[in-house]
Design an enzyme around this catalytic site. Sequence first.
Site, mmCIF file in Angstrom:
data_model
loop_
_atom_site.group_PDB
_atom_site.id
_atom_site.type_symbol
_atom_site.label_atom_id
_atom_site.label_comp_id
_atom_site.label_asym_id
_atom_site.label_seq_id
_atom_site.Cartn_x
_atom_site.Cartn_y
_atom_site.Cartn_z
ATOM 1 N N ASN A 119 -16.176 23.395 -69.710
ATOM 2 C CA ASN A 119 -17.129 24.352 -69.155
ATOM 3 C C ASN A 119 -18.292 24.601 -70.112
ATOM 4 O O ASN A 119 -19.459 24.523 -69.737
ATOM 5 C CB ASN A 119 -16.418 25.683 -68.858
ATOM 6 C CG ASN A 119 -17.327 26.686 -68.151
ATOM 7 O OD1 ASN A 119 -17.751 26.453 -67.023
ATOM 8 N ND2 ASN A 119 -17.662 27.778 -68.840
ATOM 9 N N THR A 145 -22.180 32.676 -81.770
ATOM 10 C CA THR A 145 -21.356 33.702 -82.388
ATOM 11 C C THR A 145 -21.268 33.542 -83.896
ATOM 12 O O THR A 145 -21.273 32.428 -84.413
ATOM 13 C CB THR A 145 -19.919 33.700 -81.792
ATOM 14 O OG1 THR A 145 -19.023 34.302 -82.731
ATOM 15 C CG2 THR A 145 -19.440 32.304 -81.508
ATOM 16 N N SER A 187 -11.160 28.848 -83.389
ATOM 17 C CA SER A 187 -10.496 28.753 -82.082
ATOM 18 C C SER A 187 -11.258 27.727 -81.263
ATOM 19 O O SER A 187 -12.380 27.346 -81.619
ATOM 20 C CB SER A 187 -10.518 30.097 -81.346
ATOM 21 O OG SER A 187 -11.821 30.340 -80.821
ATOM 22 N N TYR A 189 -12.632 28.225 -78.434
ATOM 23 C CA TYR A 189 -13.877 28.883 -78.012
ATOM 24 C C TYR A 189 -14.948 28.794 -79.102
ATOM 25 O O TYR A 189 -16.077 28.373 -78.854
ATOM 26 C CB TYR A 189 -13.612 30.353 -77.656
ATOM 27 C CG TYR A 189 -14.851 31.215 -77.801
ATOM 28 C CD1 TYR A 189 -15.940 31.040 -76.956
ATOM 29 C CD2 TYR A 189 -14.948 32.178 -78.812
ATOM 30 C CE1 TYR A 189 -17.096 31.801 -77.107
ATOM 31 C CE2 TYR A 189 -16.084 32.947 -78.962
ATOM 32 C CZ TYR A 189 -17.155 32.752 -78.115
ATOM 33 O OH TYR A 189 -18.295 33.491 -78.271
ATOM 34 N N HIS A 190 -14.604 29.199 -80.307
ATOM 35 C CA HIS A 190 -15.604 29.147 -81.376
ATOM 36 C C HIS A 190 -16.072 27.717 -81.616
ATOM 37 O O HIS A 190 -17.238 27.462 -81.896
ATOM 38 C CB HIS A 190 -15.031 29.742 -82.667
ATOM 39 C CG HIS A 190 -14.839 31.228 -82.595
ATOM 40 N ND1 HIS A 190 -13.606 31.806 -82.416
ATOM 41 C CD2 HIS A 190 -15.727 32.247 -82.655
ATOM 42 C CE1 HIS A 190 -13.751 33.131 -82.380
ATOM 43 N NE2 HIS A 190 -15.026 33.420 -82.517
ATOM 44 N N LYS A 193 -18.993 26.660 -79.616
ATOM 45 C CA LYS A 193 -20.298 27.151 -80.091
ATOM 46 C C LYS A 193 -20.805 26.271 -81.227
ATOM 47 O O LYS A 193 -22.009 26.127 -81.427
ATOM 48 C CB LYS A 193 -20.170 28.597 -80.563
ATOM 49 C CG LYS A 193 -19.760 29.577 -79.464
ATOM 50 C CD LYS A 193 -20.900 29.825 -78.475
ATOM 51 C CE LYS A 193 -20.520 30.917 -77.481
ATOM 52 N NZ LYS A 193 -21.600 31.261 -76.562
#
Lengths: 406, 406
Positions: A119, A145, A187, A189-190, A193
């Site tokens: 995604n 982030t 993670s 998610y990180h 980024k």
Amino acid sequence: MKIAILGGDGFVGWPTTLHLSEQGHDVHIIDNLSRRWIDTELGVQSLTPMDSIQERCRIWHDLTGRRLHFHLLDLARDYERIKAWLIQHRPDAVIHFAEQRAAPYSMKSDRHKVYTVDNNVSATHNLLAALVESGIDAHVVHLGTMGVYGYSSVGATIPEGYLDVDITRPDGEKIPQQILYPTRPGSVYHMTKSLDQILFQFYAQNDGLRITDLHQGIVWGTHTDQTRRHPQLINRFDYDGDYGTVLNRFLIQAAIDYPLTVHGTGGQTRAFIHIQDSVRCIELALAAPPQAGSRVEIFNQMTETHRVRDLADLVAKVTGARVTHLPNPRAEAAENDLVVDNSKFLALGLQPTTLAEGLLGEVVDVARKFAHRIDRSRVPAVSAWTRDLAAKVERDPEGRKLKSVS
Amino acid sequence: MKIAILGGDGFVGWPTTLHLSEQGHDVHIIDNLSRRWIDTELGVQSLTPMDSIQERCRIWHDLTGRRLHFHLLDLARDYERIKAWLIQHRPDAVIHFAEQRAAPYSMKSDRHKVYTVDNNVSATHNLLAALVESGIDAHVVHLGTMGVYGYSSVGATIPEGYLDVDITRPDGEKIPQQILYPTRPGSVYHMTKSLDQILFQFYAQNDGLRITDLHQGIVWGTHTDQTRRHPQLINRFDYDGDYGTVLNRFLIQAAIDYPLTVHGTGGQTRAFIHIQDSVRCIELALAAPPQAGSRVEIFNQMTETHRVRDLADLVAKVTGARVTHLPNPRAEAAENDLVVDNSKFLALGLQPTTLAEGLLGEVVDVARKFAHRIDRSRVPAVSAWTRDLAAKVERDPEGRKLKSVS
Ligand SMILES: NC(=O)c1ccc[n+]([C@@H]2O[C@H](COP(=O)([O-])OP(=O)(O)OC[C@H]3O[C@@H](n4cnc5c(N)ncnc54)[C@H](O)[C@@H]3O)[C@@H](O)[C@H]2O)c1
Ligand SMILES: NC(=O)c1ccc[n+]([C@@H]2O[C@H](COP(=O)([O-])OP(=O)(O)OC[C@H]3O[C@@H](n4cnc5c(N)ncnc54)[C@H](O)[C@@H]3O)[C@@H](O)[C@H]2O)c1
């Protein structure tokens, strides 16, 4: 300006939408509403009752006479429709919030890892490829982030995006260079980024796209000047173990007499920013686009740093809650220092809203007002970062076995 | 060992398969045959007539008595099937070649950019997530590229993966650190290899996966000891403007009396390796896996560097071909130095095959033998890196307008 807000139905996207609309911009929200679907998947809901995006746009129009346009579009899957949308609407700026943004959610299971990578990488890359292909010179403002740097125990000052290094020629001569500050994401998610940064670097260099990347701290609070203006404009407020961010979770826990759950020693230092400052920073970044052909502009979008256990103590003091320590489900350093350079936003005029200013109380009021909507079983964090850690974190502070929702 | 070779039907994957099978390993090929489909899309074919993978495996078995197992699987799209495959077969090592690997193809159009990013990121991430989920401690050997560093005019020595830097603490103390050598990819394809590095760093750190990343130079040549053993074991040989790599393209051009097409000044310096050394390096890397918990092991897999115009001159001298200069379709420095550290493979015993050793002649012989199969219209490079460059590169050296195949 005509501004497209990708992910404009989200926690930061919605108040940004209202803020920029109020300033007279022509604002278009693009969102696939996946975040609402994830609420359904997890069986959680925003603490604050949140209307549909169409209804929220209608209320704003009734209140202010300003129109918000909502477009249901999946950035990661509908490449041709994004391109067609850009060609039809030709925005001056695109603010890109549209990613799966919870670290615990991204570590829930392999399915969640794969979803988060697909995604987020596709959303960002599709946007960039479509801008190049359509020849639209919009300023891209992306929300990154602070967490991308990982939190080692080294305790360096995190600069605004770039690091000075020397690289060595074969003849021994040292050539000074500025490189992207090295990332060490903690993670999946990180990590996405960190991938985004590489995408931005390439498209700025190869195609001259104008890109600003805002490395944001953890957002706390819920209201902004605009969301306060009508009950149905209220912002979402996540408190569950996946999407709830640490300070907001402490405030919720306090409001329902749940112990404040500190993972590990609580020695992790994190960067924070209030939601009102977050939308203000985006406004400032929009007004200061980089020139075509220059490198990606990077800001650290945060106003203060705190150790997690100090935050818990502060909230405990204000509310009378008790603090409890749980095993840390994350593979990370137990203690770290963190000093962040945020001089670029300060120079542009940001006046930080800090923790001490009574806004803590406002959040506790929101939490108390909607306390009847809280599902206590959703308050603990349940995703473990690795198999070894998973074995340690099976019970919540009330001693109940945690149910996994993956 | 049981070894899974992802992309084992490709140019480097096939000779690696035969080499490792000959050494007695139990070799499984996983491939979605997308490369064959791209031949169809582009209307090109390998210079060498290439049988189906099933037929090639059958011939090898007839010749040697050794079995090769072929599994048709899309790594980027079939996450659940990859996981099931790993759980069923439990390989000791996985060699990962399975990516879209042509820079010009990746820049052909927005569709090709999006395909390359989706395919390569998902293939790598799916593999890593599936290994973690299935708990299989296989050594992952990935083929990366030297090109990930970009080729600036600074001319540093490229170390094997890591760079020493100082990061500064708030009190001014400088802390020495080793970071991934900063990348500056020059095409969407190269960018995906830069993304892969971040994925590897994360999964090595968070989950203790054992990963070796081979930053390979441009592969030249076609035969290895095994592919020579039967006409139907012959390796693929790409000569078109997308997949043909520079030295092989010069040799083909020479064989058909086509001018050697040097882009720009030809001042770009590149790293090279012969296909025989490439398979040998993979064997060496397999035998020296990193320990669980250690960082990603990175080797520079190349044996020599040359300036493109020097290569053209060398091929011209050997074959009598003439050299012609064309506008460069790539956004890159016109001239660069390149010094690469490859001491790790040398220390493990690699004995480089260099250009001077008569193998150039072998490639020209292959090219002459199959010259009747060459489609001259596919020889020029047609993908331009940016819109501005696209305007400049419309004609081939014979003066014909180039047809785009996108
Ligand atoms: N909330 C924080 O504390 C925080 C901190 C640092 C950075 N950020 C970043 O700020 C951005 C916004 O965060 P948030 O808290 O508002 O998140 P959120 O999840 O509330 O909002 C994200 C929105 O994007 C949409 N979206 C996701 N994928 C999409 C896709 N493929 N196509 C279209 N829409 C899609 C979701 O439906 C959602 O409405 C994120 O990129 C996040 O990483 C947030
Ligand atoms: N050839 C070179 O000069 C060179 C140089 C440096 C690095 N490399 C790297 O070495 C690797 C192999 O290169 P090559 O020249 O053999 O390329 P190739 O295109 O000939 O082979 C790649 C193989 O992977 C397969 N594949 C691609 N995507 C897949 C997917 N999603 N699922 C399953 N299979 C898939 C293809 O069908 C093909 O058979 C690549 O990763 C490339 O980047 C090659």
